[in-house]
Design a protein around this motif. Sequence first.
Motif, PDB file in Angstrom:
ATOM      1  N   GLY A   1       0.828  -1.207   0.000  1.00  0.00           N
ATOM      2  CA  GLY A   1       0.000   0.000   0.000  1.00  0.00           C
ATOM      3  C   GLY A   1       0.858   1.251   0.000  1.00  0.00           C
ATOM      4  N   THR A   2       1.722   1.399   1.006  1.00  0.00           N
ATOM      5  CA  THR A   2       2.584   2.579   1.076  1.00  0.00           C
ATOM      6  C   THR A   2       3.643   2.512  -0.024  1.00  0.00           C
ATOM      7  N   GLY A   3       4.254   1.319  -0.202  1.00  0.00           N
ATOM      8  CA  GLY A   3       5.324   1.155  -1.188  1.00  0.00           C
ATOM      9  C   GLY A   3       4.860   1.512  -2.593  1.00  0.00           C
TER      10      GLY A   3
ATOM     11  N   LYS B   1      -0.255 -11.358   2.028  1.00  0.00           N
ATOM     12  CA  LYS B   1      -1.145 -11.854   0.968  1.00  0.00           C
ATOM     13  C   LYS B   1      -1.569 -10.748   0.025  1.00  0.00           C
ATOM     14  N   THR B   2      -1.362  -9.484   0.423  1.00  0.00           N
ATOM     15  CA  THR B   2      -2.047  -8.400  -0.289  1.00  0.00           C
ATOM     16  C   THR B   2      -1.105  -7.494  -1.069  1.00  0.00           C
ATOM     17  N   THR B   3      -1.706  -6.771  -2.022  1.00  0.00           N
ATOM     18  CA  THR B   3      -1.033  -5.630  -2.640  1.00  0.00           C
ATOM     19  C   THR B   3      -1.987  -4.455  -2.471  1.00  0.00           C
TER      20      THR B   3
ATOM     21  N   SER C   1       6.750  -3.940   9.469  1.00  0.00           N
ATOM     22  CA  SER C   1       5.893  -5.073   9.047  1.00  0.00           C
ATOM     23  C   SER C   1       6.499  -6.430   9.392  1.00  0.00           C
ATOM     24  N   SER C   2       7.834  -6.537   9.476  1.00  0.00           N
ATOM     25  CA  SER C   2       8.437  -7.819   9.874  1.00  0.00           C
ATOM     26  C   SER C   2       8.796  -7.832  11.364  1.00  0.00           C
ATOM     27  N   GLY C   3       8.541  -6.728  12.059  1.00  0.00           N
ATOM     28  CA  GLY C   3       8.945  -6.568  13.455  1.00  0.00           C
ATOM     29  C   GLY C   3       9.758  -5.286  13.599  1.00  0.00           C
TER      30      GLY C   3
HETATM   31  N1  LIG Z   1       5.572   5.685   9.921  1.00  0.00           N
HETATM   32  C1  LIG Z   1       4.306   5.840   9.591  1.00  0.00           C
HETATM   33  O1  LIG Z   1       3.671   6.843   9.892  1.00  0.00           O
HETATM   34  C2  LIG Z   1       3.647   4.739   8.818  1.00  0.00           C
HETATM   35  C3  LIG Z   1       2.456   4.962   8.137  1.00  0.00           C
HETATM   36  C4  LIG Z   1       1.919   3.947   7.331  1.00  0.00           C
HETATM   37  C5  LIG Z   1       2.533   2.709   7.305  1.00  0.00           C
HETATM   38  N2  LIG Z   1       3.671   2.529   8.046  1.00  0.00           N
HETATM   39  C6  LIG Z   1       4.356   1.248   8.046  1.00  0.00           C
HETATM   40  O2  LIG Z   1       4.675   0.880   6.742  1.00  0.00           O
HETATM   41  C7  LIG Z   1       4.747  -0.537   6.664  1.00  0.00           C
HETATM   42  C8  LIG Z   1       3.986  -0.971   5.437  1.00  0.00           C
HETATM   43  O3  LIG Z   1       2.619  -0.673   5.645  1.00  0.00           O
HETATM   44  P1  LIG Z   1       1.554  -0.913   4.515  1.00  0.00           P
HETATM   45  O4  LIG Z   1       0.239  -0.686   5.143  1.00  0.00           O
HETATM   46  O5  LIG Z   1       1.904  -0.154   3.325  1.00  0.00           O
HETATM   47  O6  LIG Z   1       1.714  -2.480   4.261  1.00  0.00           O
HETATM   48  P2  LIG Z   1       2.029  -3.241   2.898  1.00  0.00           P
HETATM   49  O7  LIG Z   1       3.339  -2.738   2.394  1.00  0.00           O
HETATM   50  O8  LIG Z   1       0.850  -3.170   2.022  1.00  0.00           O
HETATM   51  O9  LIG Z   1       2.203  -4.728   3.394  1.00  0.00           O
HETATM   52  C9  LIG Z   1       3.392  -5.107   3.994  1.00  0.00           C
HETATM   53  C10 LIG Z   1       4.332  -5.739   2.984  1.00  0.00           C
HETATM   54  O10 LIG Z   1       5.611  -5.817   3.576  1.00  0.00           O
HETATM   55  C11 LIG Z   1       6.301  -6.903   3.024  1.00  0.00           C
HETATM   56  N3  LIG Z   1       6.906  -7.751   4.070  1.00  0.00           N
HETATM   57  C12 LIG Z   1       8.198  -8.155   4.093  1.00  0.00           C
HETATM   58  N4  LIG Z   1       8.427  -8.918   5.158  1.00  0.00           N
HETATM   59  C13 LIG Z   1       7.268  -9.037   5.818  1.00  0.00           C
HETATM   60  C14 LIG Z   1       6.869  -9.737   6.998  1.00  0.00           C
HETATM   61  N5  LIG Z   1       7.745 -10.469   7.707  1.00  0.00           N
HETATM   62  N6  LIG Z   1       5.583  -9.663   7.386  1.00  0.00           N
HETATM   63  C15 LIG Z   1       4.688  -8.920   6.703  1.00  0.00           C
HETATM   64  N7  LIG Z   1       5.012  -8.227   5.583  1.00  0.00           N
HETATM   65  C16 LIG Z   1       6.291  -8.282   5.146  1.00  0.00           C
HETATM   66  C17 LIG Z   1       5.285  -7.717   2.202  1.00  0.00           C
HETATM   67  O11 LIG Z   1       5.534  -7.460   0.832  1.00  0.00           O
HETATM   68  P3  LIG Z   1       6.351  -8.588   0.011  1.00  0.00           P
HETATM   69  O12 LIG Z   1       5.448  -9.791   0.004  1.00  0.00           O
HETATM   70  O13 LIG Z   1       6.598  -8.009  -1.318  1.00  0.00           O
HETATM   71  O14 LIG Z   1       7.603  -8.813   0.825  1.00  0.00           O
HETATM   72  C18 LIG Z   1       3.956  -7.158   2.637  1.00  0.00           C
HETATM   73  O15 LIG Z   1       2.981  -7.276   1.637  1.00  0.00           O
HETATM   74  C19 LIG Z   1       4.188  -1.080   7.969  1.00  0.00           C
HETATM   75  O16 LIG Z   1       5.247  -1.451   8.809  1.00  0.00           O
HETATM   76  C20 LIG Z   1       3.492   0.121   8.570  1.00  0.00           C
HETATM   77  O17 LIG Z   1       3.475   0.122   9.961  1.00  0.00           O
HETATM   78  C21 LIG Z   1       4.231   3.500   8.782  1.00  0.00           C
END
Ligand SMILES: NC(=O)c1ccc[n+]([C@@H]2O[C@H](COP(=O)([O-])OP(=O)(O)OC[C@H]3O[C@@H](n4cnc5c(N)ncnc54)[C@H](OP(=O)(O)O)[C@@H]3O)[C@@H](O)[C@H]2O)c1
Length: 333
Positions: free
Chosen positions: A159-161, A322-324, A248-250
């Motif tokens: 989502g963010t990426g 599981k998601t994108t 996301s991984s810890g």
């Molecule tokens: N600092 C802030 O204000 C802020 C705001 C928003 C989000 N965030 C952080 O940004 C991160 C991403 O958030 P998002 O909502 O955009 O999620 P996301 O990227 O849509 O989902 C997480 C992705 O991280 C990858 N990943 C690699 N190792 C993982 C693991 N051990 N467990 C789970 N996922 C893993 C996976 O992609 P692959 O399958 O391609 O590896 C997974 O799909 C989170 O840590 C969130 O807390 C921070």
Amino acid sequence: MDTLPQSMKAVVIDKHGDSSVLRLETQHPLPVMNETDVLVKVHYAGINFVDTYQRSGLYPVKLPLQVGREGAGTIVDIGSNVPPSYGLQVGNRVAVFTQGTTAEYVSAPAESVMVLPRSVSTEQGAAIMLQGLTAWTIVQDAHKVEQGQTILIQAAAGGTGGMLVQMCKHLGATVIGTVSTPKKAETARKHGCDHVILYKDNDVQEEVMRITSTKGCHAVLSGVGEATFAEDLACTRRKGTLVSYGNSSGAVSSFRVLDLSKKNVKLVRPTLANYIMERDEFVLRSQQLLDLVGSGVVRPELGGEYRLGEVAQAQDDLTTQKTTGKLLINIQT
Ligand SMILES: NC(=O)c1ccc[n+]([C@@H]2O[C@H](COP(=O)([O-])OP(=O)(O)OC[C@H]3O[C@@H](n4cnc5c(N)ncnc54)[C@H](OP(=O)(O)O)[C@@H]3O)[C@@H](O)[C@H]2O)c1
């Protein structure tokens, strides 16, 4: 103003734990508004990692808690002390960055509410207030991405990426993205990645050094946390910036400040709220983001739509890779 019901459906937690602690209450009291709040009938709420950190106890919260940190819907009531200069009116379609959006109604401080232009749908509004604003503040405030830079984005189909990729391309950077599967690689390419690394089959550091002629990246943007932190640092070039924005991984558990001196790397660990705490900061970045989405420069990918009773499923799908893209709860179904 339409007559408001006495109670509503809302997803709440009253203890920490796995997703089984999430409860859908069907007779939850309507939120009590402060005089500087607006009451929003929520149409869509976004699912985010922060919901799972609040649930697990990684981020401290007061229990019981109405779940959800972003959403979009329609203003149905306005507090008596909301500044007229905010331009908010009953009937406005708005996006909100506030606690408690996974419910039929949320009371949101007016300062965290943006009116949606016609060019941005309600779904898109709900999809961008957390991941989208985070991504935009990362490339503007944490590390100013500029023409000619090379940027590594971990989880480039997420989502963010996914939004980071589109924003960095818009700003003129060369983008390297990492993903776990060929299907996610397709998504990352669609967002605009110039290079995609399947990290299960390839060594990310080796690939980055090959692509950058051993220099590394001007900035590494990683929300993965612990699992990639050493790699993130290794891929950052001399005088570059590592933005470690998530877990996301810890959460990153051990790190020696001295390690930054090997390449004079700048390390930032931002959280969205601290970039948009003042109303003018929030309006500036939100308006720019709405312009990017409204003009089609940034297209939030809607990766899944769930119902209010499926919040646990949505959270589990997000945390198990599981998601994108963005997961939304359609509150009205
Ligand atoms: N600092 C802030 O204000 C802020 C705001 C928003 C989000 N965030 C952080 O940004 C991160 C991403 O958030 P998002 O909502 O955009 O999620 P996301 O990227 O849509 O989902 C997480 C992705 O991280 C990858 N990943 C690699 N190792 C993982 C693991 N051990 N467990 C789970 N996922 C893993 C996976 O992609 P692959 O399958 O391609 O590896 C997974 O799909 C989170 O840590 C969130 O807390 C921070």
